[in-house]
Structure formats: structure tokens, C-alpha cells
Write a protein that holds these residues in place. Sequence first.
Motif, PDB file in Angstrom:
ATOM      1  N   ASP A   1      44.404 -63.641  62.508  1.00 34.94           N
ATOM      2  CA  ASP A   1      44.328 -62.443  61.675  1.00 34.94           C
ATOM      3  C   ASP A   1      44.748 -61.207  62.467  1.00 34.94           C
ATOM      4  O   ASP A   1      45.465 -60.338  61.956  1.00 34.94           O
ATOM      5  N   ALA A   2      44.315 -61.136  63.733  1.00 31.72           N
ATOM      6  CA  ALA A   2      44.696 -59.994  64.572  1.00 31.72           C
ATOM      7  C   ALA A   2      46.203 -59.975  64.809  1.00 31.72           C
ATOM      8  O   ALA A   2      46.844 -58.906  64.761  1.00 31.72           O
ATOM      9  N   ARG A   3      46.794 -61.135  65.057  1.00 32.81           N
ATOM     10  CA  ARG A   3      48.247 -61.193  65.258  1.00 32.81           C
ATOM     11  C   ARG A   3      48.987 -60.813  63.973  1.00 32.81           C
ATOM     12  O   ARG A   3      49.991 -60.093  64.018  1.00 32.81           O
ATOM     13  N   ALA A   4      48.490 -61.307  62.831  1.00 30.63           N
ATOM     14  CA  ALA A   4      49.142 -61.001  61.558  1.00 30.63           C
ATOM     15  C   ALA A   4      49.062 -59.512  61.238  1.00 30.63           C
ATOM     16  O   ALA A   4      50.033 -58.913  60.763  1.00 30.63           O
TER      17      ALA A   4
ATOM     18  N   GLY B   1      51.672 -57.759  63.445  1.00 34.04           N
ATOM     19  CA  GLY B   1      53.090 -58.069  63.335  1.00 34.04           C
ATOM     20  C   GLY B   1      53.634 -58.295  61.944  1.00 34.04           C
ATOM     21  O   GLY B   1      54.853 -58.403  61.766  1.00 34.04           O
ATOM     22  N   LEU B   2      52.734 -58.373  60.918  1.00 35.22           N
ATOM     23  CA  LEU B   2      53.202 -58.658  59.568  1.00 35.22           C
ATOM     24  C   LEU B   2      52.732 -57.580  58.598  1.00 35.22           C
ATOM     25  O   LEU B   2      51.710 -56.923  58.824  1.00 35.22           O
ATOM     26  N   ALA B   3      53.458 -57.416  57.519  1.00 37.93           N
ATOM     27  CA  ALA B   3      53.062 -56.462  56.484  1.00 37.93           C
ATOM     28  C   ALA B   3      51.853 -56.998  55.717  1.00 37.93           C
ATOM     29  O   ALA B   3      51.586 -58.206  55.702  1.00 37.93           O
ATOM     30  N   ASP B   4      51.127 -56.118  55.091  1.00 41.32           N
ATOM     31  CA  ASP B   4      49.971 -56.516  54.291  1.00 41.32           C
ATOM     32  C   ASP B   4      50.396 -57.488  53.195  1.00 41.32           C
ATOM     33  O   ASP B   4      51.427 -57.306  52.543  1.00 41.32           O
ATOM     34  N   GLY B   5      49.569 -58.505  52.998  1.00 35.00           N
ATOM     35  CA  GLY B   5      49.799 -59.441  51.903  1.00 35.00           C
ATOM     36  C   GLY B   5      50.754 -60.570  52.209  1.00 35.00           C
ATOM     37  O   GLY B   5      50.969 -61.445  51.369  1.00 35.00           O
ATOM     38  N   VAL B   6      51.338 -60.616  53.421  1.00 30.94           N
ATOM     39  CA  VAL B   6      52.280 -61.678  53.762  1.00 30.94           C
ATOM     40  C   VAL B   6      51.565 -63.017  53.894  1.00 30.94           C
ATOM     41  O   VAL B   6      52.090 -64.072  53.515  1.00 30.94           O
ATOM     42  N   VAL B   7      50.358 -62.994  54.441  1.00 30.48           N
ATOM     43  CA  VAL B   7      49.598 -64.225  54.630  1.00 30.48           C
ATOM     44  C   VAL B   7      48.157 -63.980  54.207  1.00 30.48           C
ATOM     45  O   VAL B   7      47.596 -62.913  54.459  1.00 30.48           O
TER      46      VAL B   7
ATOM     47  N   LEU C   1      54.059 -65.808  52.753  1.00 25.89           N
ATOM     48  CA  LEU C   1      54.026 -67.219  53.114  1.00 25.89           C
ATOM     49  C   LEU C   1      53.492 -68.039  51.947  1.00 25.89           C
ATOM     50  O   LEU C   1      52.741 -67.543  51.115  1.00 25.89           O
ATOM     51  N   THR C   2      53.876 -69.297  51.923  1.00 29.27           N
ATOM     52  CA  THR C   2      53.348 -70.240  50.941  1.00 29.27           C
ATOM     53  C   THR C   2      52.756 -71.428  51.674  1.00 29.27           C
ATOM     54  O   THR C   2      53.040 -71.661  52.864  1.00 29.27           O
ATOM     55  N   THR C   3      51.942 -72.191  50.980  1.00 29.08           N
ATOM     56  CA  THR C   3      51.357 -73.388  51.578  1.00 29.08           C
ATOM     57  C   THR C   3      52.440 -74.365  52.003  1.00 29.08           C
ATOM     58  O   THR C   3      52.355 -74.986  53.077  1.00 29.08           O
ATOM     59  N   ASP C   4      53.498 -74.486  51.196  1.00 29.11           N
ATOM     60  CA  ASP C   4      54.595 -75.393  51.554  1.00 29.11           C
ATOM     61  C   ASP C   4      55.277 -74.949  52.849  1.00 29.11           C
ATOM     62  O   ASP C   4      55.610 -75.788  53.701  1.00 29.11           O
TER      63      ASP C   4
END
Length: 336
Positions: free
Chosen positions: A187-190, A193-199, A237-240
Amino acid sequence: MFQDTFVPEEVVHRNTELTHLSGLLTPILQGEPAETAAIFGPTGVGKTCCARYAVEQLHENSFNVRTQYVNCWQDYNRYRVLYRLLEGLDRTLDIHRQSTPRDVLYDRLRDANEDPYVVVLDEVDQLEEKDVLYDLYTLPHITMILVANDEQEFYANLGDRLYSRLTGNERVLFEPYALDELVTILDARANSGLADGVVTRAQLELIADQAAGDARIAIGILRTATRKAARDNAECLTTDLIETAVPETRAELRQKTIDQLSHDQQVLYEIIADHTEITPGTLYEAYEQRCDDPKSRRSVRNYLGKMEHYHLIDADGEKRARVYRLSESAIGAQNS
């Protein structure tokens, strides 16, 4: 922040280990020598991250402390280690790597004693010439932080002179992360490095579950899935995506480890890959035939132990009944 070498601003779920390690380094801030510290634990449990974090914190709190990180996968003999340590002190300008004697390097390191020098020797069990640890132990201005997988194996492979000096030093032991701890790390890495809601948190939990306590694998899965999403122009991201990222990540990390193996270890790995399973005696005979300068049986056992820790091979049985084979994950990667 998705790379193995990334050191976060805050290390989570390793407070006890960090406090222990930082306490061992405290005498340096008071002008006193510190004891050698040894860090042990399986892969992906934060050993390297904590060692580098503690050293960075020490450096920030003292202007006169020098530090250096050495990866013994690459710097696996006495000459390479001494050169890397001199490089950290900017004292390699007139050194010729092909012709300068090793003793000259040691003398120069011994004479560079103006400031305390804290060195992290990562994957120290990969060293082919462990006598360099004795060289460094005798230098009062150098403090070593040794990082390895298995405590028992590491000490068992030291000579008597070195064993008697290192076994009395402090150990910091690391265990695999729990699932919720891995989720916090991801979660800290996301968030960084990632926008909100990506994962989503549920997806982070899925990644953590697949990683089975190994942060290196967990972060790698997140990195691979994010890379695949960007390639597909997907906004989240998706589960697949995550499920397809799992075998890709394991294969990528495995290949990275194989690429780091020494020549002798790669020969052993190739021989094992050629067989469904193979006994130690047959393996060593095949190894001797393929190498111009084969190492001792004891060294080969050490190599094989390291490859087991990184899940490249499996071993079953004891002594003469022992057999080696590729790990199931390695076979799956070869067949995919």
C-alpha cells in the motif's frame, strides 16, 4: 519505489529488528568502535532494506562516518571486496584492477583510518574467499554488517580463526512477513508510485497471498501488473492482470538470480536441469568434467545451499540418499 534497491523513507513492520541494529551502531556516534552485526533470514524479508536504512540513518546523524554497500553476488572474492571498499573512499584512482596486488589494497584500506567506516556485506555467504572478513575484522575503524540467509550454514563454513571471532557477535534475525504486513508495504509503494484508484486493497491482499511472506515477490508482482496495465492502456489493475503477473514475476526474479550465479553455480544449475534428479556424487563428477578449475566438494555444497535458499533447486534426503532437482517453480517457468 518498485525496484529491489529502493529504500523507503520509513521501514514498516521491522521496528524491533531496526532498533536492535541501530543500537549496535550507536557506539560509532559516540566515537567508539561498534561490533560486527550479522543479519539472517530467508529471501524477501527486509534484511537488505533494513541494513541500508540503518546505515543511511547513521550517516545522516554524523558527518564523519563513511559507509559503503557491497553485494557479494558481484564482489565475491577478496580483491573485489577490497576494491569496492576503497572505491567508497575515493581511493582507487591509481589502482589497476588487473595488476595491483591484493595486499596493496588491504594496506591502503588499513591506512584510510581517519573516519569510522561502516560496510554492509550483502549475500556474504556468497563470498568465495571468506578470509577477507578476517582482514576487515582486524581493522578497528571498520564496522561490518553481514547479511546472509542461513545462520547455521554461514558459521559452519567459516575457518576456525574467523569462526572464533564472529560467533560472539550480535545477530539480528528476520522472519517472513505476515499477509497484513505485506499489504501495508504494498500500500505504501502504491501510494507513492500510483494514482488513486489504480489498485484496490483486495487486489493488494491477493498479491500478498501469492507472495507467501516474500516482499521481493510481492513488490515484483505489483510492478509487473502495473507495467502490463500501462502497456494495455488500462486505468486500473484487474484480477486477471495480477494473476498473469504472478508467474511472470517469479520467472523474472528467478532469471535475475540465475544471471547472478557464479560460473561454477551456473554449471551446477545446468547439470541439475539436464536431469530429473541427480545424486551429489554424480553431480560432482559431471561438474568436474565441465570445469577447468573445479572447486572442492565443500564449496559445491555451499553453492547448492545458496541455490536452495533462492528456490532454484530442491534437495531431498540425507548424505548418500540425497538428490537434487530443479524446483517445481523453475520447471514451470521452463515449460511456460
